[in-house]
Design an enzyme around this catalytic site. Structure first.
Site, PDB file in Angstrom:
ATOM      1  N   LYS A  51       2.532 -10.407  -0.068  1.00  0.00           N
ATOM      2  CA  LYS A  51       2.197 -10.871  -1.424  1.00  0.00           C
ATOM      3  C   LYS A  51       3.472 -11.173  -2.223  1.00  0.00           C
ATOM      4  O   LYS A  51       3.564 -12.182  -2.916  1.00  0.00           O
ATOM      5  CB  LYS A  51       1.338  -9.819  -2.137  1.00  0.00           C
ATOM      6  CG  LYS A  51      -0.074  -9.760  -1.565  1.00  0.00           C
ATOM      7  CD  LYS A  51      -0.871  -8.540  -2.002  1.00  0.00           C
ATOM      8  CE  LYS A  51      -2.174  -8.473  -1.215  1.00  0.00           C
ATOM      9  NZ  LYS A  51      -2.964  -7.277  -1.476  1.00  0.00           N
ATOM     10  N   GLN A  95      -2.558  -1.843  -4.411  1.00  0.00           N
ATOM     11  CA  GLN A  95      -2.901  -2.030  -3.004  1.00  0.00           C
ATOM     12  C   GLN A  95      -3.827  -0.907  -2.540  1.00  0.00           C
ATOM     13  O   GLN A  95      -3.511   0.272  -2.672  1.00  0.00           O
ATOM     14  CB  GLN A  95      -1.607  -2.046  -2.164  1.00  0.00           C
ATOM     15  CG  GLN A  95      -1.821  -2.365  -0.703  1.00  0.00           C
ATOM     16  CD  GLN A  95      -2.380  -3.779  -0.484  1.00  0.00           C
ATOM     17  OE1 GLN A  95      -1.931  -4.744  -1.087  1.00  0.00           O
ATOM     18  NE2 GLN A  95      -3.392  -3.889   0.372  1.00  0.00           N
ATOM     19  N   ASP A 118      -6.963  -8.936  -9.101  1.00  0.00           N
ATOM     20  CA  ASP A 118      -7.832  -8.698  -7.938  1.00  0.00           C
ATOM     21  C   ASP A 118      -9.310  -8.814  -8.324  1.00  0.00           C
ATOM     22  O   ASP A 118     -10.174  -8.882  -7.453  1.00  0.00           O
ATOM     23  CB  ASP A 118      -7.586  -7.288  -7.369  1.00  0.00           C
ATOM     24  CG  ASP A 118      -6.624  -7.317  -6.193  1.00  0.00           C
ATOM     25  OD1 ASP A 118      -6.425  -8.397  -5.606  1.00  0.00           O
ATOM     26  OD2 ASP A 118      -6.080  -6.245  -5.854  1.00  0.00           O
TER      27      ASP A 118
END
Ligand code: NAP
Length: 284
Positions: A51, A95, A118
């Site tokens: 990422k 994460q 997200d």
């Protein structure tokens, strides 16, 4: 002949467009993504690195906040609060999975919905279900982008989503419904999966079961969207769909270079969306 849906090529196009948009920015500050990693899980480390690398490729700034696996819930929430308040940070992602002693739900609740790239904050999940503007989770967003890029008509089609996770199954089912597909969601308690796969015009396989979909369980001309990622006995990446299915399909996503690269491209898109919103807010 079946058409391969090239997620790698499309994601490169999306990234090039984002890079061009970043170059056009006249504000003193560039978009910035903060990635929070707790512990030293090797897979999570690789995801975080990829990422960060993708951000670098397009000119989005990034910062990795890495914490020891024994961080307390309170310490993690304090770190998130700082990122929420930091006006140079546009997007925040944590994460997953987190170590067992941490409460993921509470962590998600403590990411500012305006920075939740997200799309996991309950407010953003709700907005998605109400068809309001929101951050759409990256994997489902990438799948819809791929389907649209190949002009696959979803209206009235029988679409089977296999999997009901918050990450993939539920949001993709919602997005497909928004595209006027007739959506069925299967899961581990589904009684007769084969009957459903045989009837489906489109299958989104997100069960996390290697080669769950076999040629004798699909109809000719089906569209196969493979979300699964596995390593076969030779160490090669493969998906929930057995490659022997491809010749029976009209369109299919390969593994790798199908849905996977689209996920990262959509995360970058969401970060740009967060930046643009933040910049607009400060103009007023
Ligand atoms: P998950 O949270 O484990 O969810 C799996 C879902 O599949 C669950 O709803 C489960 O049902 C269902 N399921 C499991 N076995 C099944 C079976 N035999 N038949 C029907 N349904 C079954 O996984 P996830 O996070 O959604 O991820 C799914 C897969 O996609 C994994 O391989 C993951 O690595 C991959 N993935 C890829 C990307 C990408 O960018 N390409 C992104 C995210 C995930 P229950 O709800 O009943 O348990």
């Amino acid at each position: 002949m079946a058409i391969l849906m090239d997620g790698k090529a499309l994601s490169d196009q999306v990234k090039a467009a984002i890079q061009a948009d970043v170059l056009k920015i006249t504000e003193t500050r560039k978009p910035k993504l903060a990635v929070v990693l707790v512990g030293d899980d090797p897979a999570s480390q690789i995801y975080v690195q990829s990422k960060i690398k993708a951000c670098q490729q397009v000119g989005i700034e990034s910062v990795a906040k890495v914490f020891d696996a024994d961080i307390t819930q309170i310490e993690l929430l304090v770190a998130l609060k700082r990122l929420n308040q930091d006006t140079t940070v546009d997007g925040i992602l944590v994460q997953l999975p987190l170590p067992k002693h941490l409460d993921e739900q509470e962590v998600m609740l403590n990411i500012s919905p305006e920075k939740d790239v997200d799309g996991f904050h309950p407010l953003n999940v709700g907005r998605l279900h109400l068809r309001q503007a929101t951050f759409v989770p990256a994997t489902p967003k990438g799948i819809i982008a791929l389907i649209k890029a190949y002009n696959i008509d979803l209206e009235g089609k029988d679409v089977l989503v296999i999997g009901r996770s918050n990450l993939v199954g539920r949001p993709i089912a919602q997005l497909l419904l928004n595209e006027n597909a007739t959506v069925t969601i299967a899961h581990s308690r589904t009684q007769d999966l084969k009957q459903l796969t045989k009837a489906a015009d489109v299958i989104v396989a997100a069960a996390g079961v290697m080669h769950l979909i076999q040629p004798d369980t699909i109809k000719a001309g089906v569209v196969l969207i493979d979300v699964g990622i596995h390593r076969d006995s030779n160490g090669k990446l493969t998906g929930d769909v057995a490659p022997s299915c491809y010749e029976k399909a009209s369109y299919y996503t390969p593994v790798p270079k199908g849905v996977g690269p689209m996920t990262i491209a959509m995360l970058l898109k969401n970060t740009m969306q967060a930046y643009q919103r933040q910049v607009k807010q400060h103009e007023v």
